[in-house]
Design a protein around this motif. Structure first.
Motif, mmCIF file in Angstrom:
data_model
loop_
_atom_site.group_PDB
_atom_site.id
_atom_site.type_symbol
_atom_site.label_atom_id
_atom_site.label_comp_id
_atom_site.label_asym_id
_atom_site.label_seq_id
_atom_site.Cartn_x
_atom_site.Cartn_y
_atom_site.Cartn_z
ATOM 1 N N GLU A 81 -1.381 1.806 7.828
ATOM 2 C CA GLU A 81 -0.668 1.516 9.080
ATOM 3 C C GLU A 81 -1.035 0.161 9.665
ATOM 4 O OE1 GLU A 81 1.888 3.324 10.019
ATOM 5 O OE2 GLU A 81 1.453 4.666 8.336
ATOM 6 N N THR A 82 -2.300 -0.225 9.564
ATOM 7 C CA THR A 82 -2.730 -1.504 10.150
ATOM 8 C C THR A 82 -2.837 -2.622 9.112
ATOM 9 O OG1 THR A 82 -5.028 -0.780 9.966
ATOM 10 C CG2 THR A 82 -3.944 -0.478 12.102
ATOM 11 N N VAL A 140 0.832 -1.209 0.000
ATOM 12 C CA VAL A 140 0.000 0.000 0.000
ATOM 13 C C VAL A 140 0.865 1.256 0.000
ATOM 14 C CG1 VAL A 140 -1.695 1.334 1.339
ATOM 15 C CG2 VAL A 140 -1.978 -1.137 1.073
ATOM 16 N N SER A 141 1.956 1.260 0.752
ATOM 17 C CA SER A 141 2.799 2.456 0.853
ATOM 18 C C SER A 141 3.430 2.862 -0.469
ATOM 19 C CB SER A 141 3.895 2.254 1.902
ATOM 20 O OG SER A 141 4.735 1.187 1.519
ATOM 21 N N ALA A 197 -7.612 -3.241 2.937
ATOM 22 C CA ALA A 197 -7.870 -2.493 4.178
ATOM 23 C C ALA A 197 -8.425 -3.403 5.277
ATOM 24 C CB ALA A 197 -8.803 -1.312 3.910
ATOM 25 N N GLY A 198 -7.978 -4.654 5.282
ATOM 26 C CA GLY A 198 -8.394 -5.585 6.322
ATOM 27 C C GLY A 198 -9.698 -6.303 6.069
ATOM 28 N N THR A 199 -10.377 -6.001 4.971
ATOM 29 C CA THR A 199 -11.635 -6.661 4.641
ATOM 30 C C THR A 199 -11.402 -7.664 3.527
ATOM 31 O OG1 THR A 199 -12.922 -4.729 5.288
ATOM 32 C CG2 THR A 199 -14.014 -6.320 3.855
ATOM 33 N N LYS A 200 -11.795 -8.918 3.775
ATOM 34 C CA LYS A 200 -11.602 -10.009 2.817
ATOM 35 C C LYS A 200 -12.924 -10.320 2.129
ATOM 36 C CE LYS A 200 -9.262 -14.184 3.543
ATOM 37 N NZ LYS A 200 -9.151 -15.476 4.257
ATOM 38 N N LYS A 201 -12.875 -10.358 0.793
ATOM 39 C CA LYS A 201 -14.067 -10.656 -0.007
ATOM 40 C C LYS A 201 -13.730 -11.716 -1.050
ATOM 41 C CE LYS A 201 -16.973 -7.387 1.346
ATOM 42 N NZ LYS A 201 -18.279 -7.649 1.848
ATOM 43 N N ASN A 202 -14.711 -12.556 -1.365
ATOM 44 C CA ASN A 202 -14.580 -13.482 -2.483
ATOM 45 C C ASN A 202 -14.861 -12.706 -3.762
ATOM 46 O OD1 ASN A 202 -14.159 -15.692 -0.781
ATOM 47 N ND2 ASN A 202 -16.356 -16.013 -0.561
#
Length: 176
Positions: A90-91, A68-69, A115-120
């Motif tokens: 950051e997370t 991401v950075s 962003a920490g959310t996992k989707k199929n």
């Protein structure tokens, strides 16, 4: 004679179950296109990592990451900082895709984590197999809010990023 036949059939069994491993090449490209209330924009992912495995001439494993950075725009640090914050750099410092299966030789089905959310998801691609490389080309429209991302704003809310972006990719994997 029995030993020769046994070795022959063992050799055929090993060749028929052969796997080939590939690593993502520096020639790979990934961009993200979006809009705002003022203009269209494009950002480039500059650090891509990945590997894949082919078994019996079918894509078997793909692990792909974007730092991401190192997703950067041509509009400067203000846009980059807002984008990195929206992606929760950051997370959750990486965007990750893991292949689950391939349908119809070219639709990649797997898990995308942003962003920490996992989707199929399903991604239609064009896959070109060469002797020492595999090229995967495609695009995927993504709705930011599906991944818990609030579209960034600027100028006290006067400029709002559109909720839909298009990820364009041209990935080259070379044989290890």
């Amino acid at each position: 004679m029995k030993n020769i036949l046994l070795l022959f059939f063992l050799g055929i069994l090993i060749v028929s179950n052969a796997q080939s491993s590939y690593t993502l090449s520096a020639d790979s490209k990934l961009t993200i296109d979006g809009t705002s209330t003022v203009h269209s924009w494009t950002v480039t992912a500059n650090t891509l990592m990945g590997d894949l495995t082919v078994k019996d001439e079918v894509l078997n494993v793909i692990n792909f990451e974007v730092a991401v950075s190192d997703i950067m725009s041509e509009r400067g640090p203000t846009m980059d900082n807002k984008m990195h914050a929206a992606l929760k750099k950051e997370t959750h410092p990486k965007v990750v895709f893991v292949l689950e299966q391939v349908e119809n030789d070219s639709v990649l089905v797997g898990h995308l984590t942003i962003a920490g959310t996992k989707k199929n998801i399903e991604i239609s691609t064009t896959c070109n197999f060469n002797e020492d490389s595999i090229k995967i080309i495609g695009e995927k429209k993504i709705i930011l809010q599906d991944f818990g991302i609030e579209p960034p704003t600027a100028m006290f809310g006067q400029i709002i990023v559109g909720d839909e972006v298009t990820v364009n990719f041209d990935l080259v994997f070379t044989k290890e």
